[in-house]
Design a protein around this motif. Sequence first.
Motif, PDB file in Angstrom:
ATOM      1  N   LEU A  73       0.816  -1.228   0.000  1.00 47.25           N
ATOM      2  CA  LEU A  73       0.000   0.000   0.000  1.00 47.25           C
ATOM      3  C   LEU A  73       0.851   1.280   0.000  1.00 47.25           C
ATOM      4  O   LEU A  73       0.583   2.205  -0.773  1.00 47.25           O
TER       5      LEU A  73
ATOM      6  N   LEU B  50       3.688   1.674  -1.295  1.00 45.27           N
ATOM      7  CA  LEU B  50       4.226   1.785  -2.666  1.00 45.27           C
ATOM      8  C   LEU B  50       3.226   2.498  -3.573  1.00 45.27           C
ATOM      9  O   LEU B  50       3.586   3.374  -4.363  1.00 45.27           O
ATOM     10  N   GLY B  51       1.961   2.103  -3.427  1.00 45.26           N
ATOM     11  CA  GLY B  51       0.890   2.729  -4.213  1.00 45.26           C
ATOM     12  C   GLY B  51       0.755   4.204  -3.880  1.00 45.26           C
ATOM     13  O   GLY B  51       0.629   5.050  -4.769  1.00 45.26           O
TER      14      GLY B  51
ATOM     15  N   ASN C 210       3.443   6.195  -5.371  1.00 47.19           N
ATOM     16  CA  ASN C 210       3.196   6.360  -6.807  1.00 47.19           C
ATOM     17  C   ASN C 210       2.180   7.458  -7.081  1.00 47.19           C
ATOM     18  O   ASN C 210       2.357   8.265  -7.994  1.00 47.19           O
ATOM     19  N   VAL C 211       1.121   7.515  -6.252  1.00 45.32           N
ATOM     20  CA  VAL C 211       0.107   8.566  -6.421  1.00 45.32           C
ATOM     21  C   VAL C 211       0.756   9.941  -6.264  1.00 45.32           C
ATOM     22  O   VAL C 211       0.547  10.846  -7.083  1.00 45.32           O
TER      23      VAL C 211
ATOM     24  N   THR D 297       3.266  10.617  -9.274  1.00 43.77           N
ATOM     25  CA  THR D 297       2.561  10.851 -10.538  1.00 43.77           C
ATOM     26  C   THR D 297       1.942  12.246 -10.566  1.00 43.77           C
ATOM     27  O   THR D 297       2.071  12.984 -11.550  1.00 43.77           O
TER      28      THR D 297
ATOM     29  N   LYS E 205       2.880  15.684 -12.657  1.00 41.82           N
ATOM     30  CA  LYS E 205       1.828  16.316 -13.451  1.00 41.82           C
ATOM     31  C   LYS E 205       1.774  17.830 -13.168  1.00 41.82           C
ATOM     32  O   LYS E 205       1.629  18.654 -14.071  1.00 41.82           O
TER      33      LYS E 205
ATOM     34  N   ARG F 264       4.955  19.611 -14.607  1.00 43.11           N
ATOM     35  CA  ARG F 264       4.911  19.744 -16.066  1.00 43.11           C
ATOM     36  C   ARG F 264       3.689  20.513 -16.545  1.00 43.11           C
ATOM     37  O   ARG F 264       3.507  20.725 -17.742  1.00 43.11           O
TER      38      ARG F 264
ATOM     39  N   ARG G 249      -2.065  18.219 -18.782  1.00 45.31           N
ATOM     40  CA  ARG G 249      -3.515  18.431 -18.894  1.00 45.31           C
ATOM     41  C   ARG G 249      -4.220  17.922 -17.628  1.00 45.31           C
ATOM     42  O   ARG G 249      -3.946  16.822 -17.166  1.00 45.31           O
TER      43      ARG G 249
ATOM     44  N   TYR H 267      -6.583  19.107 -11.045  1.00 49.36           N
ATOM     45  CA  TYR H 267      -7.153  18.000 -10.259  1.00 49.36           C
ATOM     46  C   TYR H 267      -6.106  17.407  -9.315  1.00 49.36           C
ATOM     47  O   TYR H 267      -6.438  16.906  -8.244  1.00 49.36           O
TER      48      TYR H 267
ATOM     49  N   GLN I  85     -18.893   9.033  -2.334  1.00 48.05           N
ATOM     50  CA  GLN I  85     -19.066   7.612  -2.676  1.00 48.05           C
ATOM     51  C   GLN I  85     -20.515   7.333  -3.050  1.00 48.05           C
ATOM     52  O   GLN I  85     -20.799   6.640  -4.033  1.00 48.05           O
TER      53      GLN I  85
ATOM     54  N   MET J  67     -21.357   8.585  -6.548  1.00 48.53           N
ATOM     55  CA  MET J  67     -20.897   7.697  -7.618  1.00 48.53           C
ATOM     56  C   MET J  67     -21.811   6.481  -7.744  1.00 48.53           C
ATOM     57  O   MET J  67     -22.140   6.042  -8.851  1.00 48.53           O
TER      58      MET J  67
ATOM     59  N   TYR K 216     -26.682   5.113 -15.508  1.00 50.99           N
ATOM     60  CA  TYR K 216     -25.932   4.269 -16.446  1.00 50.99           C
ATOM     61  C   TYR K 216     -26.738   3.015 -16.800  1.00 50.99           C
ATOM     62  O   TYR K 216     -26.722   2.557 -17.941  1.00 50.99           O
TER      63      TYR K 216
ATOM     64  N   PRO L 243      -2.938  -2.319  -4.590  1.00 53.78           N
ATOM     65  CA  PRO L 243      -1.484  -2.064  -4.611  1.00 53.78           C
ATOM     66  C   PRO L 243      -0.651  -3.263  -5.071  1.00 53.78           C
ATOM     67  O   PRO L 243       0.369  -3.080  -5.740  1.00 53.78           O
TER      68      PRO L 243
ATOM     69  N   PHE M 256      -0.985  -3.551  -8.715  1.00 55.40           N
ATOM     70  CA  PHE M 256      -0.223  -2.443  -9.306  1.00 55.40           C
ATOM     71  C   PHE M 256       1.245  -2.825  -9.504  1.00 55.40           C
ATOM     72  O   PHE M 256       1.806  -2.657 -10.599  1.00 55.40           O
TER      73      PHE M 256
ATOM     74  N   TYR N 112      -0.991   3.883  -9.770  1.00 58.68           N
ATOM     75  CA  TYR N 112      -1.882   3.508  -8.675  1.00 58.68           C
ATOM     76  C   TYR N 112      -2.857   4.657  -8.475  1.00 58.68           C
ATOM     77  O   TYR N 112      -2.459   5.822  -8.445  1.00 58.68           O
TER      78      TYR N 112
ATOM     79  N   PHE O 160     -15.295   3.355  -5.492  1.00 60.26           N
ATOM     80  CA  PHE O 160     -15.982   4.375  -6.292  1.00 60.26           C
ATOM     81  C   PHE O 160     -15.076   5.560  -6.610  1.00 60.26           C
ATOM     82  O   PHE O 160     -15.267   6.225  -7.627  1.00 60.26           O
TER      83      PHE O 160
ATOM     84  N   LEU P 171     -20.206  -1.111 -14.705  1.00 55.78           N
ATOM     85  CA  LEU P 171     -21.065  -0.373 -15.633  1.00 55.78           C
ATOM     86  C   LEU P 171     -20.657   1.093 -15.726  1.00 55.78           C
ATOM     87  O   LEU P 171     -20.717   1.697 -16.802  1.00 55.78           O
TER      88      LEU P 171
ATOM     89  N   GLU Q 166     -19.777   2.085 -19.418  1.00 57.20           N
ATOM     90  CA  GLU Q 166     -20.727   3.020 -20.041  1.00 57.20           C
ATOM     91  C   GLU Q 166     -20.035   4.352 -20.359  1.00 57.20           C
ATOM     92  O   GLU Q 166     -20.289   4.961 -21.397  1.00 57.20           O
TER      93      GLU Q 166
END
Lengths: 209, 375
Positions: free
Chosen positions: A47, A49-50, A53-54, A57, A61, A64, A67, A71, A109, A112, A119, B219, B222, B249, B255, B284, B288
């Motif tokens: 975790l 490591l992830g 990476n976030v 990255t 962004k 540089r 685009r 966010y 959450q 979403m 959908y 992870p 990943f 990652y 969500f 979906l 979608e």
Amino acid sequence: MRRTIPLVITFLIGLYPIFAFFVPHGSISGANDWLDSALVIVAAFALPLGTVNVVMTNTTKLKRKSRGWQYSIVLLAGLTVMAFYGLVGGTGVHPSFQWMFVNMVSPLQATMFALLSFYVASAAYRAFRARNVEATILLIAAIIVMMGRIPFGDMMTRGMMTPLSEWIMSIPNAAAQRGIIIGAALGAASMSIRIILGIETTYLGTGKD
Amino acid sequence: MKTPLLFILAAAAVVLASQAPAPAVLAGEIQGLRAFDSPGDGGESVTLEWEGGPSTLVSIMRSESSGGPFEEVGTTIGTDGAYEDYVEEGRPYYYRLSYRIGDQDYVTAPVGPVAARSNWFRSYRLNALVLAVLMFSLVIYYINAAKRGKDLYIRRISGISAIDEAVGRATEMGKKIIYIPGIMSISDIQTIASLSILSHVAKQTAVYGADIEVPNKDPLTFTAARETVKQAYMEAGRPDQFREDMVTYITYDQFAYAAAVSGKMVRERPATNFLIGYFFAESLILAETGQSTGAIQIAGTAAPTQLPFFVTTCDYTLMGEELYAASAYLSKEPILLGSIKAQDIAKALIIVTILVGIVAYFFGSTVIRNLLASR
């Protein structure tokens, strides 16, 4: 060696749960439970490591001005603030962390998840266009099932829709699903044997010796 | 005279007594209570069985001595006729049942001592063991047959054939390919199958010079995906084209992950989306969104609940077994194709067994059904 050692480990660790599935003795199942716990520990190590990476990255962004860099600011700010209050709270939950979770994370959450209904509607519209025989059968079956699930359907057809809908769900639908499940189970078994025997190695990412 | 008369009277009494009806059993009364170590378990339970029993709740009473004190460890409906009590391994226990019929309370005589012991084989999984051995044997046989050069016919799977076409389309359009390896960890077999396909896709993107992005939710997946893509670029002879940001990652939240990848699809408008692996409700949302952006979409999952969503929104869908067959199909290696052939033969055997079972059931036989029953 770079390839052999992982393959030997895969063979032994892959075979052990199969052995434990048939042998319930405590001396065997204990080690199997330990393997399950080991997976959780390995995942816990992965975790960070992830997370790194976030951060990397999104920092790149930002530097540089790629685009959608705006966010990345929101993401990094959210990550820092949540992590700060999460760590300050120690083993308990800091009130600020709780407030952000309840008032920000949870509603996002839920939003979403709620979007899913729209959908479903648009996907259903596309699927139910009666362009050929199969699509027409799908459309008719869907109408019957939908009408069978609401009181209005039964009211319109004097109680005919519910039993018809139940029949579609429990006979043709269940039969098709079981067919897919049996096929998938055999496929999974075949793939597992390939992995255990070291025939399938693409997932290792180590290439050939 | 008296002695023979007495003898005759005594004999008559014995005969009459033997013909007299047995004491009446009260309706719902529990009889023949027995307790034994549950067969085929790891020494965690004792099974109780009895005949009769009321249609109301029966208390399961347990003690470490026959004289008590007994304490209630559970309840069950009397007519169930059985109860599994989870206990400490090796410790002897006594049991009795307490129940009520009408206004009257009843307690059975205690049975025991009985102790739970670890067993070395789950006898009720014998059918699974036979199937596993059969499957193993078939795979080994067909792999050897393939090694000997036997020609094995494997049907064409359009979804897999379209993979190269989809990569080519992205190259021609000069747009990105998004590869989503599901949201489960590497411990899930579907994720491993997905990484095998990712290896092929990444090799193709390296050869064609297309751009690929693999956003991850888990992870462990990943780290494995990054190694897979890196290796694919090396094997394609283009290690210089590999960038760390090709495999990223996103987040562990389902969500939030769906939102991030959907946003990426809308902003960057990829030419091709691969959604291959284990998915849940986000399937979906992702498919979608991809559909609305006009991307060619190839999906693959063995989750039956998500398949309808993919069939509706994607151009090609690898259903269930096709997902697992894909890596072997793409590699064209005879050894791997041999295992697919074995899978097909096993499937044919299962279909025949099911058909025989259906016919047998119509004739009143449950032999096949019982043979295939699982626990």
